[in-house]
Write an enzyme that holds these catalytic residues in place. Structure first.
Site, PDB file in Angstrom:
ATOM      1  CB  CYS A 162      -0.953  -0.084   1.206  1.00 47.77           C
ATOM      2  SG  CYS A 162      -2.031   1.309   1.508  1.00 47.77           S
ATOM      3  CG  ASP A 221      -5.940  -1.014  -6.026  1.00 46.10           C
ATOM      4  OD1 ASP A 221      -6.609  -0.024  -5.650  1.00 46.10           O
ATOM      5  OD2 ASP A 221      -4.829  -1.299  -5.556  1.00 46.10           O
ATOM      6  CG  HIS A 253      -5.511  -1.148  -2.231  1.00 48.39           C
ATOM      7  ND1 HIS A 253      -4.430  -0.781  -2.997  1.00 48.39           N
ATOM      8  CD2 HIS A 253      -5.230  -0.748  -0.957  1.00 48.39           C
ATOM      9  CE1 HIS A 253      -3.541  -0.167  -2.229  1.00 48.39           C
ATOM     10  NE2 HIS A 253      -4.004  -0.147  -0.983  1.00 48.39           N
TER      11      HIS A 253
END
Length: 285
Positions: A162, A221, A253
């Protein structure tokens, strides 16, 4: 002798850092923890919190490595947006079980503790105030610490998730001694205009990459669309950089985050296998 009389600038007092120890457990904004959460024990490992000297004081970090032997190939583990909480510590232990010294330094130590904040406050009050230059310097400090503490930093890798996925790309452009990086769903292009704290994004640094990066991304995502991955691929090809991407169909994600609803077992396990192969292929072994 007082500071004024020495003519020297002393390091920042630890009390001026927002965090002097790591957060315990999982970050508040990720609760409740999912039933699929993976917990890796520390049997056969030396694992726990350490302090890393940096240019203005010390920052906390979590490190794990095999109990016996060494020096060990070293992997920097870069936190998600939630800081160095239990999931990142567990990733370090997983890597240590594979024979690495894995170290995750708290990248927000000066700006704030995000473990008790909700997502909107994490971004506005802490993450938006963290300079990329500070992160690069602190990662360098983590490498220095590892070198002095049974790490073989001639075999240096980095992985991040991330927020940390973006940092992997930046660090691959920063450190000429890095062997390889694995970026999990890190942002590739800017969400808006560049600013003083984050002046460049991965796509702006393609020609400066000094190590091959494996990018692991999810087709679903919503924050990092596939078109961004395709743009990065094209830029890498033009610059003749030996990086690779895997885009997992239907994966959102944070598909590696086993403690969250976003977890997807098959791509997570495949990505972890590919991480190991990538590091071995590129000399982090």
């Amino acid at each position: 002798m007082s500071e004024e009389n020495t003519g020297l600038t002393l390091p920042m007092n630890r009390r001026q850092f927002a965090m002097t120890t790591l957060a315990a457990g999982f970050a508040l904004s990720t609760q409740p923890v999912a039933a699929e959460t993976i917990t890796t024990d520390s049997a056969g490992l030396t694992a726990g919190e350490v302090k890393i000297p940096v240019k203005d004081g010390t920052i906390p970090a979590y490190r794990a490595l095999p109990e016996k032997g060494g020096p060990f190939p070293t992997i920097l583990v870069v936190q998600e947006i939630f800081g160095v909480h239990e999931h990142i510590k567990d990733v370090c232990r997983r890597l240590a079980k594979l024979g690495y010294l894995a170290i995750a330094a708290e990248m927000y130590a000066r700006q704030g503790d995000v473990s008790k904040l909700q997502m909107q406050d994490i971004i506005s009050k802490v993450v938006s105030k963290v300079p990329d230059a500070q992160v690069m310097s602190d990662l360098d400090a983590a490498v220095d610490w590892a070198k002095k503490n049974n790490g073989d930093t001639s075999k240096l890798g980095i992985t991040g998730f991330c927020w940390g996925g973006r940092i992997v790309w930046l660090y691959a452009a920063h450190n000429p001694n890095l062997k390889a990086g694995v970026a999990w769903y890190g942002r590739l292009v800017g969400a808006g205009k560049a600013n003083e704290l984050q002046p460049k994004h991965p796509i702006d640094l393609v020609t400066e990459l000094k190590a091959p990066v494996l990018g692991l991304y999810g087709e679903k995502d919503t924050g990092i669309p596939v078109k961004d991955v395709e743009s990065m691929k094209a830029a890498l090809k033009k610059a003749d950089k030996p990086c690779e991407f895997v885009v997992y169909p239907d994966a959102p994600h944070a598909f590696f985050a086993d403690y969250r609803p976003s977890y997807r077992k098959e791509p997570a396990e495949d990505g972890w296998k590919r991480l190991q192969e990538w590091f071995k292929k590129n000399g982090v072994v």
